[in-house]
Motif scaffolding. Sequence first.
Motif, PDB file in Angstrom:
ATOM      1  N   HIS A 197     -36.445 -70.616 -19.303  1.00  0.00           N
ATOM      2  CA  HIS A 197     -36.924 -71.815 -20.441  1.00  0.00           C
ATOM      3  C   HIS A 197     -38.502 -71.178 -20.750  1.00  0.00           C
ATOM      4  CE1 HIS A 197     -37.275 -75.725 -21.979  1.00  0.00           C
ATOM      5  NE2 HIS A 197     -38.265 -76.066 -21.490  1.00  0.00           N
ATOM      6  N   ASP A 198     -39.264 -70.550 -19.890  1.00  0.00           N
ATOM      7  CA  ASP A 198     -40.455 -70.259 -20.019  1.00  0.00           C
ATOM      8  C   ASP A 198     -40.568 -68.678 -19.912  1.00  0.00           C
ATOM      9  OD1 ASP A 198     -43.352 -69.699 -20.390  1.00  0.00           O
ATOM     10  OD2 ASP A 198     -43.931 -71.247 -19.381  1.00  0.00           O
ATOM     11  N   THR A 199     -40.463 -67.878 -20.963  1.00  0.00           N
ATOM     12  CA  THR A 199     -40.544 -66.456 -20.753  1.00  0.00           C
ATOM     13  C   THR A 199     -41.819 -65.425 -20.819  1.00  0.00           C
ATOM     14  OG1 THR A 199     -40.268 -66.256 -23.069  1.00  0.00           O
ATOM     15  CG2 THR A 199     -38.185 -66.328 -21.962  1.00  0.00           C
ATOM     16  N   ARG A 200     -43.001 -66.533 -20.775  1.00  0.00           N
ATOM     17  CA  ARG A 200     -44.177 -65.756 -20.734  1.00  0.00           C
ATOM     18  C   ARG A 200     -44.738 -64.689 -19.611  1.00  0.00           C
ATOM     19  NH1 ARG A 200     -48.230 -70.492 -19.748  1.00  0.00           N
ATOM     20  NH2 ARG A 200     -46.641 -71.163 -18.258  1.00  0.00           N
ATOM     21  N   TYR A 201     -44.212 -65.165 -18.415  1.00  0.00           N
ATOM     22  CA  TYR A 201     -44.299 -64.083 -17.193  1.00  0.00           C
ATOM     23  C   TYR A 201     -43.220 -62.865 -17.271  1.00  0.00           C
ATOM     24  CZ  TYR A 201     -47.348 -67.983 -15.595  1.00  0.00           C
ATOM     25  OH  TYR A 201     -48.130 -68.926 -15.774  1.00  0.00           O
ATOM     26  N   LEU A 202     -42.291 -63.103 -17.810  1.00  0.00           N
ATOM     27  CA  LEU A 202     -41.161 -61.948 -17.678  1.00  0.00           C
ATOM     28  C   LEU A 202     -41.664 -60.802 -18.251  1.00  0.00           C
ATOM     29  CD1 LEU A 202     -38.318 -60.896 -17.387  1.00  0.00           C
ATOM     30  CD2 LEU A 202     -37.700 -61.712 -19.575  1.00  0.00           C
ATOM     31  N   TYR A 203     -42.240 -60.676 -19.399  1.00  0.00           N
ATOM     32  CA  TYR A 203     -42.968 -59.632 -20.265  1.00  0.00           C
ATOM     33  C   TYR A 203     -44.175 -59.314 -19.856  1.00  0.00           C
ATOM     34  CZ  TYR A 203     -38.592 -59.496 -22.685  1.00  0.00           C
ATOM     35  OH  TYR A 203     -37.303 -59.530 -22.844  1.00  0.00           O
ATOM     36  N   GLN A 204     -45.264 -60.513 -19.437  1.00  0.00           N
ATOM     37  CA  GLN A 204     -46.344 -60.012 -18.690  1.00  0.00           C
ATOM     38  C   GLN A 204     -46.279 -59.201 -17.534  1.00  0.00           C
ATOM     39  OE1 GLN A 204     -48.501 -63.742 -18.400  1.00  0.00           O
ATOM     40  NE2 GLN A 204     -48.629 -64.231 -20.442  1.00  0.00           N
ATOM     41  N   THR A 205     -45.550 -59.617 -16.714  1.00  0.00           N
ATOM     42  CA  THR A 205     -45.466 -58.892 -15.422  1.00  0.00           C
ATOM     43  C   THR A 205     -45.082 -57.421 -15.766  1.00  0.00           C
ATOM     44  OG1 THR A 205     -43.089 -59.478 -14.979  1.00  0.00           O
ATOM     45  CG2 THR A 205     -45.039 -60.820 -14.005  1.00  0.00           C
ATOM     46  N   LEU A 206     -43.933 -57.066 -16.679  1.00  0.00           N
ATOM     47  CA  LEU A 206     -43.766 -55.693 -16.841  1.00  0.00           C
ATOM     48  C   LEU A 206     -44.918 -55.087 -17.514  1.00  0.00           C
ATOM     49  CD1 LEU A 206     -40.022 -56.101 -18.268  1.00  0.00           C
ATOM     50  CD2 LEU A 206     -41.035 -55.404 -16.132  1.00  0.00           C
ATOM     51  N   VAL A 207     -45.551 -55.741 -18.433  1.00  0.00           N
ATOM     52  CA  VAL A 207     -46.714 -55.092 -19.055  1.00  0.00           C
ATOM     53  C   VAL A 207     -48.083 -54.822 -18.099  1.00  0.00           C
ATOM     54  CG1 VAL A 207     -48.403 -55.227 -20.832  1.00  0.00           C
ATOM     55  CG2 VAL A 207     -46.288 -55.928 -21.340  1.00  0.00           C
ATOM     56  N   LEU A 208     -48.151 -55.720 -17.478  1.00  0.00           N
ATOM     57  CA  LEU A 208     -49.349 -55.337 -16.651  1.00  0.00           C
ATOM     58  C   LEU A 208     -49.027 -54.588 -15.394  1.00  0.00           C
ATOM     59  CD1 LEU A 208     -50.805 -59.205 -16.079  1.00  0.00           C
ATOM     60  CD2 LEU A 208     -51.808 -57.408 -17.444  1.00  0.00           C
ATOM     61  N   SER A 209     -47.690 -54.397 -14.791  1.00  0.00           N
ATOM     62  CA  SER A 209     -47.385 -53.719 -13.887  1.00  0.00           C
ATOM     63  C   SER A 209     -47.752 -52.150 -14.332  1.00  0.00           C
ATOM     64  CB  SER A 209     -46.053 -53.988 -13.337  1.00  0.00           C
ATOM     65  OG  SER A 209     -44.894 -53.674 -14.332  1.00  0.00           O
TER      66      SER A 209
ATOM     67  N   LEU B 238     -41.310 -64.932 -10.913  1.00  0.00           N
ATOM     68  CA  LEU B 238     -42.077 -64.188 -11.733  1.00  0.00           C
ATOM     69  C   LEU B 238     -43.563 -64.676 -11.936  1.00  0.00           C
ATOM     70  CD1 LEU B 238     -39.671 -63.644 -14.922  1.00  0.00           C
ATOM     71  CD2 LEU B 238     -40.455 -61.878 -13.318  1.00  0.00           C
ATOM     72  N   SER B 239     -43.940 -65.919 -11.639  1.00  0.00           N
ATOM     73  CA  SER B 239     -45.410 -66.595 -11.756  1.00  0.00           C
ATOM     74  C   SER B 239     -45.727 -65.987 -10.425  1.00  0.00           C
ATOM     75  CB  SER B 239     -44.996 -68.129 -11.748  1.00  0.00           C
ATOM     76  OG  SER B 239     -44.665 -68.735 -10.822  1.00  0.00           O
ATOM     77  N   ASP B 240     -45.392 -66.111  -9.315  1.00  0.00           N
ATOM     78  CA  ASP B 240     -45.908 -65.459  -8.314  1.00  0.00           C
ATOM     79  C   ASP B 240     -46.119 -64.080  -8.341  1.00  0.00           C
ATOM     80  OD1 ASP B 240     -46.176 -67.481  -6.366  1.00  0.00           O
ATOM     81  OD2 ASP B 240     -44.338 -67.346  -5.666  1.00  0.00           O
ATOM     82  N   LEU B 241     -45.368 -63.426  -8.819  1.00  0.00           N
ATOM     83  CA  LEU B 241     -45.634 -61.995  -9.291  1.00  0.00           C
ATOM     84  C   LEU B 241     -46.800 -61.621 -10.056  1.00  0.00           C
ATOM     85  CD1 LEU B 241     -44.561 -59.066  -9.004  1.00  0.00           C
ATOM     86  CD2 LEU B 241     -42.706 -59.331 -10.590  1.00  0.00           C
ATOM     87  N   MET B 242     -46.714 -62.549 -11.020  1.00  0.00           N
ATOM     88  CA  MET B 242     -47.933 -62.537 -12.140  1.00  0.00           C
ATOM     89  C   MET B 242     -49.269 -62.859 -11.226  1.00  0.00           C
ATOM     90  SD  MET B 242     -48.365 -62.045 -15.300  1.00  0.00           S
ATOM     91  CE  MET B 242     -49.912 -61.894 -16.167  1.00  0.00           C
TER      92      MET B 242
ATOM     93  N   ASP C 125     -50.903 -62.701   2.513  1.00  0.00           N
ATOM     94  CA  ASP C 125     -49.457 -63.526   2.486  1.00  0.00           C
ATOM     95  C   ASP C 125     -48.617 -63.149   1.628  1.00  0.00           C
ATOM     96  OD1 ASP C 125     -50.597 -64.723   0.678  1.00  0.00           O
ATOM     97  OD2 ASP C 125     -50.441 -66.805   1.354  1.00  0.00           O
ATOM     98  N   GLU C 126     -48.769 -62.087   0.644  1.00  0.00           N
ATOM     99  CA  GLU C 126     -48.038 -62.046  -0.484  1.00  0.00           C
ATOM    100  C   GLU C 126     -46.604 -61.441  -0.104  1.00  0.00           C
ATOM    101  OE1 GLU C 126     -51.661 -60.939  -3.707  1.00  0.00           O
ATOM    102  OE2 GLU C 126     -50.254 -59.393  -2.778  1.00  0.00           O
ATOM    103  N   PRO C 127     -46.670 -60.396   1.045  1.00  0.00           N
ATOM    104  CA  PRO C 127     -45.220 -60.065   1.496  1.00  0.00           C
ATOM    105  C   PRO C 127     -44.245 -61.049   1.958  1.00  0.00           C
ATOM    106  CG  PRO C 127     -47.032 -58.466   2.128  1.00  0.00           C
ATOM    107  CD  PRO C 127     -47.385 -59.885   1.582  1.00  0.00           C
ATOM    108  N   ILE C 128     -44.874 -61.979   2.512  1.00  0.00           N
ATOM    109  CA  ILE C 128     -43.934 -63.054   3.263  1.00  0.00           C
ATOM    110  C   ILE C 128     -43.568 -64.030   1.822  1.00  0.00           C
ATOM    111  CG2 ILE C 128     -44.045 -65.145   4.653  1.00  0.00           C
ATOM    112  CD1 ILE C 128     -46.270 -63.859   6.287  1.00  0.00           C
ATOM    113  N   ILE C 129     -44.397 -64.319   1.073  1.00  0.00           N
ATOM    114  CA  ILE C 129     -43.786 -65.007  -0.212  1.00  0.00           C
ATOM    115  C   ILE C 129     -42.730 -64.493  -0.814  1.00  0.00           C
ATOM    116  CG2 ILE C 129     -44.505 -65.983  -2.159  1.00  0.00           C
ATOM    117  CD1 ILE C 129     -47.283 -66.463  -1.136  1.00  0.00           C
ATOM    118  N   ALA C 130     -42.716 -63.118  -0.944  1.00  0.00           N
ATOM    119  CA  ALA C 130     -41.843 -62.219  -1.772  1.00  0.00           C
ATOM    120  C   ALA C 130     -40.673 -62.347  -1.111  1.00  0.00           C
ATOM    121  CB  ALA C 130     -42.467 -61.041  -2.130  1.00  0.00           C
ATOM    122  N   GLU C 131     -40.810 -62.037   0.225  1.00  0.00           N
ATOM    123  CA  GLU C 131     -39.764 -61.880   1.098  1.00  0.00           C
ATOM    124  C   GLU C 131     -38.800 -62.880   0.988  1.00  0.00           C
ATOM    125  OE1 GLU C 131     -38.371 -61.354   5.707  1.00  0.00           O
ATOM    126  OE2 GLU C 131     -40.419 -61.051   5.311  1.00  0.00           O
TER     127      GLU C 131
END
Length: 299
Positions: free
Chosen positions: A115-127, A176-180, A141-147
Amino acid sequence: MPNKHYPSCIMNDTSHKLNKTTLQPQTWQGRISCQFMDQNLKLDRSQMKSGVNSFIYAQVLKGNATVNKLGSRCTAGPGDLMIFPPTDPPVIENISDDAEGYVLVVSTEFACELHDTRYLYQTLVLSHHQPDMPIIKLKEDEPIIAEQLFRCFMLHMQNPDKYTYDALQSLYGLFLSDLMGFIKKRGEIQISTLRSYKLMMDFHELLDENFPKHHDITFYADKLGISPRYLSMVCKEITHATVATIINKKIMYEACWLLRTTDYSISEISKRLNFSDQASFSKFFKRINGMPPLQFRRK
């Protein structure tokens, strides 16, 4: 931890030991899959409708994994997260005997229906601008959130029901929002050099704002200052989908949401989505979704 409403499977599971007996590869309708990673990992994309045209995310919890991306080798260790866009699929070269982790494979079709695609391409561009690209070294705590998000994907796919699509879309949006957030913590990054991804990001931001009123490619190309042909070429290159398909799926997602969650009549929904009349909307809906809107509402 960010101030977000996380699913109960994240908040309630405080043990991070993996129960391998329950971690069989899970796939939902050939559009998204999640599997446990160990030394025997083989990316099981046989059940995916389009195994090549997919976004791939992998987290290493123990050991290490070496992949080859376009001729460049990179090794991820404990706590590392890797991101691969559809245009750059990885080749697994080596996984250590003690390796454990997760791999999430998301078809471009499923990803572009967010529904909101902002983070889809932002994460790819920034990464792409991280020094260890495609690896993001998670901290604190990022690894725990991702896992726990990876685990939630698997749990939702184990027992699918009529709400699974919405649940997986919501989870992917949260992921994706967490990844961002993880990437942004590494500092502000200039992204203007990656023209194609920047263009896709701008296109999807425009689409999110304007799709109820504007359904034609010319409107978006004009706003972006490019030709419709160039916009079509970039969309096809990155998402393997046409601009029309992306726009139609966006309209369809909104139409389905309105039919499920509101009391608006079919006529009112057709007006909100800028169709000339109810008949045109119903014809469009049936062509994309395989059934008339009223039948969809009564399901």
